[in-house]
Enzyme design. Structure first.
Site, short mmCIF file in Angstrom:
data_model
loop_
_atom_site.label_atom_id
_atom_site.label_comp_id
_atom_site.label_asym_id
_atom_site.label_seq_id
_atom_site.Cartn_x
_atom_site.Cartn_y
_atom_site.Cartn_z
N GLN A 199 62.34 12.02 89.09
CA GLN A 199 63.25 12.40 90.18
C GLN A 199 64.21 11.25 90.48
OE1 GLN A 199 61.30 13.56 93.87
NE2 GLN A 199 63.18 14.47 94.71
N HIS A 250 65.39 19.85 94.91
CA HIS A 250 66.29 20.70 94.12
C HIS A 250 65.59 21.18 92.87
CE1 HIS A 250 66.74 16.58 92.76
NE2 HIS A 250 66.94 17.09 91.55
N HIS A 269 66.35 22.62 88.92
CA HIS A 269 67.34 22.64 87.84
C HIS A 269 67.24 23.97 87.09
CE1 HIS A 269 67.98 18.13 87.55
NE2 HIS A 269 66.84 18.17 88.22
N ASP A 302 75.53 20.96 88.37
CA ASP A 302 75.14 19.56 88.23
C ASP A 302 76.36 18.78 87.73
OD1 ASP A 302 72.09 18.06 87.68
OD2 ASP A 302 73.95 17.04 87.14
N ILE A 303 76.63 17.66 88.38
CA ILE A 303 77.83 16.89 88.05
C ILE A 303 77.68 16.14 86.72
CG2 ILE A 303 77.33 14.67 89.17
CD1 ILE A 303 80.06 14.90 90.53
P1 5GP Z 1 66.57 14.77 89.56
O1 5GP Z 1 66.45 13.69 88.52
O2 5GP Z 1 66.41 14.17 90.93
O3 5GP Z 1 65.68 15.95 89.31
O4 5GP Z 1 68.02 15.35 89.40
C1 5GP Z 1 69.12 14.96 90.14
C2 5GP Z 1 70.27 15.68 89.52
O5 5GP Z 1 71.35 15.60 90.43
C3 5GP Z 1 70.73 15.06 88.20
O6 5GP Z 1 70.74 16.06 87.19
C4 5GP Z 1 72.14 14.55 88.52
O7 5GP Z 1 73.02 14.70 87.45
C5 5GP Z 1 72.54 15.39 89.70
N1 5GP Z 1 73.46 14.76 90.62
C6 5GP Z 1 73.43 13.47 91.06
N2 5GP Z 1 74.43 13.24 91.94
C7 5GP Z 1 75.12 14.41 92.05
C8 5GP Z 1 76.27 14.79 92.81
O8 5GP Z 1 76.86 14.02 93.54
N3 5GP Z 1 76.69 16.07 92.67
C9 5GP Z 1 76.07 16.96 91.84
N4 5GP Z 1 76.58 18.19 91.77
N5 5GP Z 1 74.98 16.63 91.12
C10 5GP Z 1 74.51 15.37 91.22
#
Ligand code: 5GP
Ligand code: ZN
Length: 139
Positions: free
Chosen positions: A95, A101, A103, A32-33
């Site tokens: 989300q 995805h 985590h 995660d970035i």
């Molecule tokens: P969500 O909130 O949708 O469950 O999580 C999205 C995750 O993707 C977040 O933890 C965010 O930091 C990560 N993320 C967003 N953009 C990027 C990216 O460009 N590259 C990577 N590796 N992670 C990302």
């Protein structure tokens, strides 16, 4: 259906960079970035599906298998006290990237239960973690 603008589809297509840990037929795992904790890793479907409802059972089984591999690699390399594995569906659930995805987040006792941060990870740390995890996942 892959989306032109979807950031995870761009990573799948190799059009955006990622600190890659593992790839197979249905899944990819990368750092995660914006890591909430050191070792925060995502397991992403190769095909674009927005959430648990859109993704097929076969693909979700592959996600679980990859998550299991990455979990062991995280335990072997970072030995965290705990490991949080979670997945968010819909903005109301938190989300932010609408491509399925999971985590994997190493955790220490007493840490606040955060799901996100806006602080980017150190690129060198992400790359070195990915390299180490990739070696363990391949075992
Ligand atoms: P969500 O909130 O949708 O469950 O999580 C999205 C995750 O993707 C977040 O933890 C965010 O930091 C990560 N993320 C967003 N953009 C990027 C990216 O460009 N590259 C990577 N590796 N992670 C990302
Ligand atoms: Zn996508």
């Amino acid at each position: 259906m892959a989306s032109e603008s979807c950031i995870f589809c761009k990573i799948v297509r190799g059009e955006a960079p990622a600190a890659m840990v593992f790839e197979d037929e249905h899944t990819l795992a990368f750092m995660d970035i914006f890591p909430v904790t050191d070792g925060h890793t995502l397991v992403v479907t190769r095909e674009h599906a927005e959430n648990v409802f859109e993704a097929s059972r076969e693909v979700l089984e592959a996600v679980a298998a990859t998550a299991k591999r990455v979990a062991h690699a995280l335990r072997d390399t970072l030995a965290p006290e705990g490991l949080m594995v979670f997945q968010l569906n819909g903005a109301a659930a938190g989300q932010t990237v609408f491509h399925y995805h999971m985590h994997l987040m190493p955790r220490a006792a007493g840490e606040p239960l955060l799901l996100h941060t806006r602080v980017p990870g150190d690129p060198q740390r992400l790359a070195s973690l990915a390299e180490t995890l990739a070696r363990h996942v391949a075992r």
